[in-house]
Motif scaffolding. Structure first.
Motif, PDB file in Angstrom:
ATOM      1  N   ILE A   1     -23.361   9.484  -8.826  1.00 32.89           N
ATOM      2  CA  ILE A   1     -23.171   8.287  -7.997  1.00 32.89           C
ATOM      3  C   ILE A   1     -21.818   8.288  -7.278  1.00 32.89           C
ATOM      4  CG2 ILE A   1     -24.717   6.871  -9.404  1.00 32.89           C
ATOM      5  CD1 ILE A   1     -22.211   5.600 -10.670  1.00 32.89           C
ATOM      6  N   GLY A   2     -20.877   9.090  -7.754  1.00 40.48           N
ATOM      7  CA  GLY A   2     -19.577   9.146  -7.082  1.00 40.48           C
ATOM      8  C   GLY A   2     -18.678   7.977  -7.456  1.00 40.48           C
ATOM      9  N   PHE A   3     -18.064   7.349  -6.445  1.00 37.06           N
ATOM     10  CA  PHE A   3     -17.085   6.263  -6.594  1.00 37.06           C
ATOM     11  C   PHE A   3     -15.741   6.805  -7.105  1.00 37.06           C
ATOM     12  CE2 PHE A   3     -21.196   4.019  -6.797  1.00 37.06           C
ATOM     13  CZ  PHE A   3     -21.018   3.137  -5.736  1.00 37.06           C
ATOM     14  N   LYS A   4     -14.751   5.946  -7.071  1.00 38.04           N
ATOM     15  CA  LYS A   4     -13.372   6.341  -7.376  1.00 38.04           C
ATOM     16  C   LYS A   4     -13.186   6.450  -8.885  1.00 38.04           C
ATOM     17  CE  LYS A   4      -8.605   5.184  -6.141  1.00 38.04           C
ATOM     18  NZ  LYS A   4      -7.715   4.186  -5.489  1.00 38.04           N
ATOM     19  N   LYS A   5     -12.877   7.656  -9.349  1.00 34.89           N
ATOM     20  CA  LYS A   5     -12.837   7.923 -10.786  1.00 34.89           C
ATOM     21  C   LYS A   5     -11.408   8.137 -11.279  1.00 34.89           C
ATOM     22  CE  LYS A   5     -17.428  10.048 -10.770  1.00 34.89           C
ATOM     23  NZ  LYS A   5     -18.130   8.874 -11.276  1.00 34.89           N
ATOM     24  N   LYS A   6     -11.216   7.814 -12.557  1.00 33.76           N
ATOM     25  CA  LYS A   6      -9.926   8.020 -13.223  1.00 33.76           C
ATOM     26  C   LYS A   6     -10.161   8.525 -14.622  1.00 33.76           C
ATOM     27  CE  LYS A   6      -5.499   7.752 -14.052  1.00 33.76           C
ATOM     28  NZ  LYS A   6      -4.543   8.681 -13.417  1.00 33.76           N
ATOM     29  N   GLU A   7      -9.447   9.557 -15.011  1.00 35.88           N
ATOM     30  CA  GLU A   7      -9.587  10.166 -16.335  1.00 35.88           C
ATOM     31  C   GLU A   7      -8.485   9.677 -17.262  1.00 35.88           C
ATOM     32  OE1 GLU A   7      -8.148  14.417 -17.757  1.00 35.88           O
ATOM     33  OE2 GLU A   7     -10.055  14.597 -16.679  1.00 35.88           O
ATOM     34  N   ILE A   8      -8.861   9.327 -18.488  1.00 37.86           N
ATOM     35  CA  ILE A   8      -7.874   9.097 -19.542  1.00 37.86           C
ATOM     36  C   ILE A   8      -8.269   9.953 -20.741  1.00 37.86           C
ATOM     37  CG2 ILE A   8      -7.205   6.787 -18.790  1.00 37.86           C
ATOM     38  CD1 ILE A   8      -9.004   5.613 -20.870  1.00 37.86           C
ATOM     39  N   LEU A   9      -7.274  10.451 -21.467  1.00 36.15           N
ATOM     40  CA  LEU A   9      -7.516  11.353 -22.587  1.00 36.15           C
ATOM     41  C   LEU A   9      -7.480  10.588 -23.909  1.00 36.15           C
ATOM     42  CD1 LEU A   9      -5.284  14.376 -21.499  1.00 36.15           C
ATOM     43  CD2 LEU A   9      -7.772  14.220 -21.353  1.00 36.15           C
ATOM     44  N   PHE A  10      -8.301  11.019 -24.848  1.00 37.15           N
ATOM     45  CA  PHE A  10      -8.264  10.410 -26.176  1.00 37.15           C
ATOM     46  C   PHE A  10      -8.725  11.422 -27.212  1.00 37.15           C
ATOM     47  CE2 PHE A  10     -12.729  10.131 -25.387  1.00 37.15           C
ATOM     48  CZ  PHE A  10     -13.367   9.876 -26.597  1.00 37.15           C
ATOM     49  N   ASP A  11      -8.364  11.152 -28.463  1.00 36.32           N
ATOM     50  CA  ASP A  11      -8.810  11.968 -29.589  1.00 36.32           C
ATOM     51  C   ASP A  11     -10.007  11.277 -30.227  1.00 36.32           C
ATOM     52  OD1 ASP A  11      -6.784  14.022 -29.492  1.00 36.32           O
ATOM     53  OD2 ASP A  11      -5.373  12.485 -30.180  1.00 36.32           O
ATOM     54  N   ARG A  12     -11.126  11.940 -30.215  1.00 32.26           N
ATOM     55  CA  ARG A  12     -12.348  11.339 -30.750  1.00 32.26           C
ATOM     56  C   ARG A  12     -12.252  11.231 -32.261  1.00 32.26           C
ATOM     57  NH1 ARG A  12     -17.390   9.973 -29.227  1.00 32.26           N
ATOM     58  NH2 ARG A  12     -19.195  10.499 -30.509  1.00 32.26           N
ATOM     59  N   GLY A  13     -12.582  10.060 -32.780  1.00 29.13           N
ATOM     60  CA  GLY A  13     -12.522   9.835 -34.221  1.00 29.13           C
ATOM     61  C   GLY A  13     -13.788  10.280 -34.926  1.00 29.13           C
ATOM     62  N   ASP A  14     -13.790  10.112 -36.237  1.00 30.10           N
ATOM     63  CA  ASP A  14     -14.967  10.409 -37.051  1.00 30.10           C
ATOM     64  C   ASP A  14     -15.722   9.106 -37.322  1.00 30.10           C
ATOM     65  OD1 ASP A  14     -14.097  13.046 -37.203  1.00 30.10           O
ATOM     66  OD2 ASP A  14     -12.840  12.602 -38.947  1.00 30.10           O
ATOM     67  N   ARG A  15     -16.980   9.225 -37.641  1.00 31.64           N
ATOM     68  CA  ARG A  15     -17.755   8.039 -38.012  1.00 31.64           C
ATOM     69  C   ARG A  15     -17.121   7.382 -39.227  1.00 31.64           C
ATOM     70  NH1 ARG A  15     -23.022   7.088 -35.975  1.00 31.64           N
ATOM     71  NH2 ARG A  15     -23.335   5.661 -37.708  1.00 31.64           N
ATOM     72  N   VAL A  16     -16.986   6.058 -39.168  1.00 33.84           N
ATOM     73  CA  VAL A  16     -16.392   5.325 -40.286  1.00 33.84           C
ATOM     74  C   VAL A  16     -17.411   5.144 -41.404  1.00 33.84           C
ATOM     75  CG1 VAL A  16     -15.278   3.166 -40.971  1.00 33.84           C
ATOM     76  CG2 VAL A  16     -14.827   4.137 -38.715  1.00 33.84           C
ATOM     77  N   VAL A  17     -18.625   4.730 -41.039  1.00 26.68           N
ATOM     78  CA  VAL A  17     -19.697   4.562 -42.021  1.00 26.68           C
ATOM     79  C   VAL A  17     -20.992   5.093 -41.417  1.00 26.68           C
ATOM     80  CG1 VAL A  17     -18.713   2.571 -43.198  1.00 26.68           C
ATOM     81  CG2 VAL A  17     -20.155   2.218 -41.201  1.00 26.68           C
ATOM     82  N   GLY A  18     -21.995   5.291 -42.278  1.00 29.62           N
ATOM     83  CA  GLY A  18     -23.306   5.712 -41.793  1.00 29.62           C
ATOM     84  C   GLY A  18     -23.344   7.176 -41.408  1.00 29.62           C
ATOM     85  N   LYS A  19     -24.495   7.558 -40.906  1.00 29.53           N
ATOM     86  CA  LYS A  19     -24.739   8.952 -40.531  1.00 29.53           C
ATOM     87  C   LYS A  19     -25.292   9.000 -39.121  1.00 29.53           C
ATOM     88  CE  LYS A  19     -27.307  13.066 -42.051  1.00 29.53           C
ATOM     89  NZ  LYS A  19     -28.321  13.590 -42.999  1.00 29.53           N
ATOM     90  N   SER A  20     -24.830   9.958 -38.350  1.00 28.32           N
ATOM     91  CA  SER A  20     -25.283  10.067 -36.959  1.00 28.32           C
ATOM     92  C   SER A  20     -26.770  10.384 -36.901  1.00 28.32           C
ATOM     93  CB  SER A  20     -24.494  11.166 -36.238  1.00 28.32           C
ATOM     94  OG  SER A  20     -25.006  11.365 -34.935  1.00 28.32           O
ATOM     95  N   SER A  21     -27.463   9.738 -35.956  1.00 27.82           N
ATOM     96  CA  SER A  21     -28.887  10.014 -35.762  1.00 27.82           C
ATOM     97  C   SER A  21     -29.096  11.193 -34.819  1.00 27.82           C
ATOM     98  CB  SER A  21     -29.585   8.766 -35.194  1.00 27.82           C
ATOM     99  OG  SER A  21     -28.993   8.385 -33.968  1.00 27.82           O
ATOM    100  N   PHE A  22     -27.983  11.736 -34.300  1.00 28.36           N
ATOM    101  CA  PHE A  22     -28.062  12.877 -33.387  1.00 28.36           C
ATOM    102  C   PHE A  22     -27.955  14.162 -34.188  1.00 28.36           C
ATOM    103  CE2 PHE A  22     -27.735  13.007 -28.665  1.00 28.36           C
ATOM    104  CZ  PHE A  22     -28.307  11.770 -28.449  1.00 28.36           C
ATOM    105  N   ASN A  23     -29.016  14.980 -34.166  1.00 27.06           N
ATOM    106  CA  ASN A  23     -28.985  16.275 -34.811  1.00 27.06           C
ATOM    107  C   ASN A  23     -29.119  17.362 -33.753  1.00 27.06           C
ATOM    108  OD1 ASN A  23     -31.731  16.188 -34.079  1.00 27.06           O
ATOM    109  ND2 ASN A  23     -32.323  15.392 -36.099  1.00 27.06           N
ATOM    110  N   PHE A  24     -29.244  18.612 -34.192  1.00 27.53           N
ATOM    111  CA  PHE A  24     -29.321  19.712 -33.231  1.00 27.53           C
ATOM    112  C   PHE A  24     -30.554  19.595 -32.335  1.00 27.53           C
ATOM    113  CE2 PHE A  24     -26.128  22.145 -35.678  1.00 27.53           C
ATOM    114  CZ  PHE A  24     -25.379  22.636 -34.617  1.00 27.53           C
TER     115      PHE A  24
END
Length: 314
Positions: free
Chosen positions: A188-211
């Motif tokens: 879609i385009g539009f004016k973009k801006k990048e910010i950096l961050f360190d991705r954390g780990d799940r605090v509770v539960g289990k991810s439903s995303f598998n391979f």
């Protein structure tokens, strides 16, 4: 009278009953910013636990909470479209419910939005607790996608971002059933801006995303934004056909000039199996695209809503 701008925090949920109270407690200090009106929009994507009850309990004590209860599990990509359709904000911030996307970045996103940026996306400096193989496959996938599509696909960038109302209205026009929203954000385009961050780990539960889920998402991304696999199968077919023709001419001339019989039963079987495998692979690639065409021609709704409860406006 000056009206505050409205900010929607859009959170797709699938079996997140344990993380929702923690997420809400993290978001409350951010939503105390009186410069904005806030909407906390949850999309319950057919959860099988008590996620809906947890959302309803939060809504009873905070009127800024809205929720959409989908009729079944449609997947995160479609759940996000439901959120775009119902969001009331002048901008929308997409967050995961598992707190891997730090809500503390929201004020920084809003600052850049006020400066005129329309898509403020968070790029992972690190990917959190993730297996070596999964990390390598993800990077290889994004590299392949970038080389085969004409749209720049941002690497190490997920759904965690702020989108201006312009972007939301653009995304609402894209009603594809086979969705790859990460590519749509770039398209879609539009004016973009990048910010950096360190991705954390799940605090509770289990991810439903598998391979398997990631593999399916990868196939969706490639088939949604490039026809390179079709072209590759065409080129491979041409090269193999040319090689087979040259080999045939070689054996024919050898037979006519030297009278040598054609030998090599094992080699013949290997060649036949190899060509059969290439044919099946090419048919599979074609089938992926035909399947997507088939699904789009049905023109079914992208999602169905069971219940919607909007926020109580001030």
């Amino acid at each position: 009278m000056h009206m505050n701008k409205t900010v929607t925090l859009l959170i797709p949920c699938y079996n997140e009953e344990e993380s929702l109270p923690l997420l809400y407690d993290t978001l409350v200090p951010i939503m105390d910013d009186a410069r904005y009106d806030w909407e906390l929009l949850f999309i319950n994507d057919g959860s099988t636990d008590h996620t809906l009850s947890a959302i309803q309990a939060l809504r009873e004590k905070d009127p800024r909470i809205s929720y959409i209860d989908l009729s079944r599990n449609f997947g995160k990509e479609r759940a996000m479209l439901a959120g775009f359709d119902y969001a009331q904000g002048d901008c929308v911030v997409i967050l995961d419910a598992d707190l891997q996307d730090p809500p503390s970045l929201v004020p920084e996103m809003l600052r850049y939005w006020e400066e005129g940026y329309e898509d403020v996306y968070a790029k992972r400096r690190s990917r959190g607790k993730e297996g070596w193989l999964r990390k390598k496959l993800s990077l290889a996938y994004y590299s392949l996608l970038q080389k085969t599509t004409r749209v720049e696909i941002l690497q190490n960038v997920g759904d965690f971002r702020l989108l201006d109302r312009k972007c939301i209205e653009a995304l609402k026009q894209i009603r594809e059933n086979e969705r790859y929203t990460k590519g749509m954000f770039c398209w879609i385009g539009f004016k973009k801006k990048e910010i950096l961050f360190d991705r954390g780990d799940r605090v509770v539960g289990k991810s439903s995303f598998n391979f398997a889920s990631l593999f399916n998402l990868g196939i969706d991304g490639i088939t949604s934004f490039t026809t390179a696999p079709l072209r590759m199968s065409t080129i491979l077919g041409f090269i193999i056909s040319l090689g087979a023709f040259l080999m045939m001419m070689f054996f024919l001339l050898k037979r006519l000039i030297f009278g040598d019989p054609v030998q090599g039963f094992s080699a013949l079987i290997v060649v036949i199996l190899f060509l059969g495998g290439i044919q099946l692979l090419s048919l599979g690639i074609i089938g992926e695209y035909i399947g997507r065409i088939f699904n789009e021609t049905k023109n079914r709704p992208v999602y169905l809503v069971n219940t919607y409860q909007g926020r109580e406006k001030n």
